[in-house]
Scaffold this active site. Structure first.
Site, PDB file in Angstrom:
ATOM      1  N   HIS A   1      54.126  35.175  41.655  1.00  0.00           N
ATOM      2  CA  HIS A   1      54.053  36.466  42.344  1.00  0.00           C
ATOM      3  C   HIS A   1      55.250  36.584  43.284  1.00  0.00           C
ATOM      4  CE1 HIS A   1      51.249  39.625  44.383  1.00  0.00           C
ATOM      5  NE2 HIS A   1      52.517  39.925  44.602  1.00  0.00           N
TER       6      HIS A   1
ATOM      7  N   GLU B   1      53.155  38.628  38.596  1.00  0.00           N
ATOM      8  CA  GLU B   1      52.421  39.597  39.400  1.00  0.00           C
ATOM      9  C   GLU B   1      53.354  40.237  40.420  1.00  0.00           C
ATOM     10  OE1 GLU B   1      48.114  37.266  39.573  1.00  0.00           O
ATOM     11  OE2 GLU B   1      49.405  37.329  41.349  1.00  0.00           O
TER      12      GLU B   1
ATOM     13  N   HIS C   1      41.833  35.537  42.953  1.00  0.00           N
ATOM     14  CA  HIS C   1      41.910  35.561  44.411  1.00  0.00           C
ATOM     15  C   HIS C   1      40.711  34.825  45.008  1.00  0.00           C
ATOM     16  CE1 HIS C   1      44.330  37.152  47.795  1.00  0.00           C
ATOM     17  NE2 HIS C   1      43.250  36.831  48.473  1.00  0.00           N
TER      18      HIS C   1
END
Length: 237
Positions: A43, A70, A190
């Site tokens: 990410h 991401e 998450h």
């Protein structure tokens, strides 16, 4: 079996804290795949405080499993993804100064923007996924964007589960059922961990992939990365 994609941002954070190239993120990506991970997630953020844009390019030749990038689709991110062409791009609406991702897309409000971004990625052979909260209307909105998959934002579930509230899974299960009926693939991520991953997986029909970084790396400090990956794979069977 649900695929395990290991988010290696924390390895880059550790490297960046001292400069140099220890630990080496490319070698770490090779190792987690060798240990059984079925994907590698990164990410990159515009300030490059952990994964750098060059890391994304350097990882491309060595990720032979699923390569998932991401991020918030700002211009620099769009250009990076179109250059690297990973297996999957996961669109996350995080602010530049966010410590970590903290909300899913409003797929209704941002429909037109998401439609354009997703179309461009798909035309370049990149599977798309949208980070969403467990809200039925947002799943329907995601379908309207043309995305291939959604990624359920699981922080709320993880927090409530740690307090003993197993009913927190219910909106996620309902969203998964709706997504399945609409032909959307389902990812999740998450704050998923060894403590909650099996319960989550058992209650989410059609769960294709989980992306886990912070918890997995923290658990590996005590248990070892190879062992932890095998533990996740066992719980995801």
């Amino acid at each position: 079996m649900t695929k395990l994609s290991v988010n290696i941002n924390k390895i880059a954070t550790l490297r960046n804290s001292r400069g140099g190239d220890v630990p080496n993120v490319v070698q770490f990506a090779k190792d987690v795949q060798r240990f059984g991970a079925e994907g590698v997630t990164i990410h990159p953020r515009p300030d490059e405080r952990h994964i750098r844009y060059q890391d994304a390019r350097d990882l491309k030749p060595v990720v032979y499993t699923e390569y998932n990038i991401e991020g918030n689709p700002v211009k620099s991110f769009l250009d990076l993804v179109l250059q690297v062409k990973p297996t999957q791009v996961t669109l996350v609406p995080d602010a530049e100064d966010a410590i970590t991702s903290n909300a899913g897309w409003d797929t209704i409000k941002h429909k037109d923007f998401l439609v354009d971004v997703i179309k461009e990625f798909q035309q370049n052979g990149i599977r798309t996924s949208i980070f969403v909260d467990p809200v039925l209307e947002q799943i329907e909105g995601a379908k309207a964007t043309g995305t291939d998959r959604i990624e359920l934002y699981t922080e709320g579930f993880a927090h409530q589960y740690s307090l003993g509230n197993k009913e927190a899974i219910e909106p996620y299960a309902a969203c998964a059922e709706l997504a399945n009926s609409l032909g959307l693939g389902i990812n999740a991520g998450h704050d998923l961990s060894l403590d909650n991953i099996q319960f989550f997986k058992e209650n989410i029909p059609g769960l294709l992939e989980v992306s886990i970084g912070h918890a997995l790396i923290a658990e590996s400090l005590y248990l070892g990365i190879e062992n932890v990956i095998q533990m996740y794979l066992h719980k995801l069977k």
